[in-house]
Design an enzyme around this catalytic site. Structure first.
Site, PDB file in Angstrom:
ATOM      1  N   ARG A  75       7.539  51.268  41.325  1.00 14.71           N
ATOM      2  CA  ARG A  75       8.900  50.948  41.780  1.00 14.71           C
ATOM      3  C   ARG A  75       8.938  49.686  42.651  1.00 14.71           C
ATOM      4  O   ARG A  75       9.997  49.177  42.986  1.00 14.71           O
ATOM      5  CB  ARG A  75       9.499  52.165  42.529  1.00 14.71           C
ATOM      6  CG  ARG A  75      10.944  52.009  42.898  1.00 14.71           C
ATOM      7  CD  ARG A  75      11.725  53.314  43.104  1.00 14.71           C
ATOM      8  NE  ARG A  75      10.954  54.444  43.553  1.00 14.71           N
ATOM      9  CZ  ARG A  75      10.580  54.686  44.815  1.00 14.71           C
ATOM     10  NH1 ARG A  75      10.915  53.858  45.776  1.00 14.71           N
ATOM     11  NH2 ARG A  75       9.856  55.761  45.099  1.00 14.71           N
ATOM     12  N   ASP A 132      28.827  35.576  41.749  1.00 15.57           N
ATOM     13  CA  ASP A 132      28.424  36.100  40.442  1.00 15.57           C
ATOM     14  C   ASP A 132      28.443  34.911  39.478  1.00 15.57           C
ATOM     15  O   ASP A 132      29.509  34.394  39.137  1.00 15.57           O
ATOM     16  CB  ASP A 132      29.399  37.201  39.996  1.00 15.57           C
ATOM     17  CG  ASP A 132      28.993  37.839  38.674  1.00 15.57           C
ATOM     18  OD1 ASP A 132      28.359  37.160  37.855  1.00 15.57           O
ATOM     19  OD2 ASP A 132      29.340  39.015  38.451  1.00 15.57           O
ATOM     20  N   TYR A 145      35.579  40.555  37.312  1.00 23.19           N
ATOM     21  CA  TYR A 145      34.985  41.502  36.374  1.00 23.19           C
ATOM     22  C   TYR A 145      35.369  42.929  36.788  1.00 23.19           C
ATOM     23  O   TYR A 145      35.158  43.312  37.940  1.00 23.19           O
ATOM     24  CB  TYR A 145      33.461  41.314  36.342  1.00 23.19           C
ATOM     25  CG  TYR A 145      32.780  42.444  35.643  1.00 23.19           C
ATOM     26  CD1 TYR A 145      33.116  42.767  34.330  1.00 23.19           C
ATOM     27  CD2 TYR A 145      31.832  43.232  36.288  1.00 23.19           C
ATOM     28  CE1 TYR A 145      32.522  43.837  33.683  1.00 23.19           C
ATOM     29  CE2 TYR A 145      31.233  44.299  35.647  1.00 23.19           C
ATOM     30  CZ  TYR A 145      31.587  44.594  34.342  1.00 23.19           C
ATOM     31  OH  TYR A 145      31.015  45.665  33.716  1.00 23.19           O
ATOM     32  N   LYS A 183      23.541  39.332  29.864  1.00 21.87           N
ATOM     33  CA  LYS A 183      24.377  38.384  29.126  1.00 21.87           C
ATOM     34  C   LYS A 183      23.565  37.155  28.700  1.00 21.87           C
ATOM     35  O   LYS A 183      22.615  37.294  27.971  1.00 21.87           O
ATOM     36  CB  LYS A 183      25.600  38.007  29.964  1.00 21.87           C
ATOM     37  CG  LYS A 183      26.262  39.193  30.674  1.00 21.87           C
ATOM     38  CD  LYS A 183      26.822  40.229  29.719  1.00 21.87           C
ATOM     39  CE  LYS A 183      27.646  41.251  30.489  1.00 21.87           C
ATOM     40  NZ  LYS A 183      27.741  42.537  29.868  1.00 21.87           N
TER      41      LYS A 183
HETATM   42  C1  LIG Z   1      30.711  38.757  35.338  1.00 19.90           C
HETATM   43  C2  LIG Z   1      29.949  40.041  35.225  1.00 19.90           C
HETATM   44  N1  LIG Z   1      29.245  40.474  36.281  1.00 19.90           N
HETATM   45  C3  LIG Z   1      28.552  41.625  36.246  1.00 19.90           C
HETATM   46  C4  LIG Z   1      28.549  42.419  35.115  1.00 19.90           C
HETATM   47  C5  LIG Z   1      27.797  43.721  35.121  1.00 19.90           C
HETATM   48  O1  LIG Z   1      26.600  43.562  34.436  1.00 19.90           O
HETATM   49  P1  LIG Z   1      25.828  44.778  33.700  1.00 19.90           P
HETATM   50  O2  LIG Z   1      26.675  45.212  32.556  1.00 19.90           O
HETATM   51  O3  LIG Z   1      24.532  44.152  33.301  1.00 19.90           O
HETATM   52  O4  LIG Z   1      25.656  45.861  34.711  1.00 19.90           O
HETATM   53  C6  LIG Z   1      29.255  41.993  33.996  1.00 19.90           C
HETATM   54  C7  LIG Z   1      29.273  42.827  32.780  1.00 19.90           C
HETATM   55  O5  LIG Z   1      30.049  42.593  31.866  1.00 19.90           O
HETATM   56  C8  LIG Z   1      29.979  40.779  34.053  1.00 19.90           C
HETATM   57  O6  LIG Z   1      30.696  40.332  33.002  1.00 19.90           O
END
Ligand SMILES: Cc1ncc(COP(=O)(O)O)c(C=O)c1O
Length: 377
Positions: free
Chosen positions: A50, A172, A101, A197
């Protein structure tokens, strides 16, 4: 992990290929091994599954080079975001997007309702509303371009204001990616990604990461991961590193396709509005040009039709997949308001379109056929 390279002098295209390699030795492997172990003999620097492993380190070192900071891999983007919010004390004030998001806004709404955090929701692209909300805040949580409105936040201005107000500033960077912007270079404390992504890029694994230049933030986030337990599996980390090798090429191609499709959609009479900062007509074009190195590969567009027809259109495509997610080699679209948790500021007729690396004319033909299949004229 210097491998003898002068990393500062290498470009992103080269870094993603050269980084995260084991040390050179006769018959040594080019790629790190997938160490399927929870348990290690005592006395070493890792100690337990971990806390770390060879593949995490290779992936972390590679992303660190792209974002010029120190990276921690998490089990998902949401795992990374949760770790960041866990840095705040009970009741702390955080300024965040009202229509970013939906996973993040939903989590923040729940933390606010539980009085764990005091969230001031603002319209991030409106700089004045961000500045007004800052006094007394401990964290400014940004996302740009926003998902799914594809609006560009004035990052240089609001990051500087957030720092001046004494906030921990987090960005982000999932949609823009390090090809296009580096929040840490603009003064942010943490840049984070859904590695699910563009960075991994094949719609097969979920992972997330945080990147920071600050040793003390790194230590706190590492503790949050170690004891929160949102750790990556070694297999997922290996797949992400493999995907990262082609990140620059994929991004370049997706972005070119997005620009071309945005131009064609803009001229289509069935489309009310195209949201893509690469279009000179987009309200965020000049802002994007002022600090971004590209415009990304996410388009949102509003269709002149009933919701049922738009749903039919999304379902009729043969190349473009009707699904939620983004950043893969394959094009994906969806009507965002089909999700109950999507912000009501997002129009019902908005399709979010993650443009992939397919041939652009094939994609255009698929879009045309989908309009026709849904009888949208
Ligand atoms: C801009 C953004 N941040 C965070 C996330 C969350 O990521 P995850 O699906 O890998 O948990 C997403 C998911 O679509 C996203 O589009």
């Amino acid at each position: 992990m210097s491998q003898g390279h002068d990393w500062e002098k290498l470009s992103t295209e080269t870094k993603v290929v050269a980084a995260g390699r084991p040390a050179k030795k006769p018959d040594g492997a080019l790629n790190p091994s997938i160490a399927l172990n929870s348990t290690f003999h005592e006395g070493g620097p890792v100690g337990y599954g971990r806390y770390g492993n060879e593949v995490w380190s290779a992936l972390e070192d590679s992303i660190s080079l792209l974002e010029s900071g120190k990276t921690l891999i998490f089990s998902s983007g949401m795992g990374a975001i949760s770790a960041v919010f866990s840095l705040l004390p009970e009741g702390a004030v955080i300024v965040a997007a009202e229509n970013g998001y939906q996973g993040t806004t939903t989590m923040l709404k729940k933390l606010h309702e539980a009085k764990r955090l005091d969230v001031r929701f603002v319209n991030l692209p409106d700089t004045d509303s961000v500045l007004e909300a800052l006094p007394g805040a401990q964290m400014l949580y940004l996302e740009s371009p926003t998902n799914p409105a594809i609006e560009v936040v004035d990052l240089p201005v609001v990051i500087a204001a957030g720092k001046k107000a004494g906030c921990l500033v987090v960005v982000d960077n999932t949609l823009a990616t390090p090809m296009i912007q580096n929040p840490l270079a603009l003064g942010a404390d943490v840049s984070l990604h859904s590695v699910t992504k563009y960075l991994s890029g094949h719609s097969d694994i979920l992972l997330g990461c945080t990147v920071t230049k600050s040793e003390s933030i790194l230590e706190k986030l590492e503790q949050a991961r170690r004891y929160g337990g949102a750790i990556a599996g070694p297999f997922e980390a290996w797949i992400a590193l493999r995907g990262l090798r082609t990140f620059a090429l994929r991004m370049q191609r997706s972005q070119e396709n997005a620009m071309e499709l945005a131009k064609r959609l803009e001229k289509d009479p069935r489309v009310l509005r195209v949201r893509y900062p690469g279009l000179p007509s987009d309200p965020f074009h000049l802002r994007a040009k002022s600090f971004m190195r590209g415009f990304g590969a996410m388009i949102s567009f509003e269709v002149k039709a009933e919701v049922a027809q738009i749903d039919k259109m999304c379902n009729s495509s043969k190349l473009i997949t009707n699904a939620t997610s983004l950043g893969g080699v394959e094009s994906i679209w969806e009507r965002r308001r089909r999700w109950a948790t999507e912000s009501h500021t997002i129009p019902e007729n908005l399709i979010r379109f993650s443009v992939g690396i397919e041939n652009v004319d094939d994609l255009w033909a698929d879009i045309q056929a989908s309009f026709s299949a849904a009888n949208i004229k």
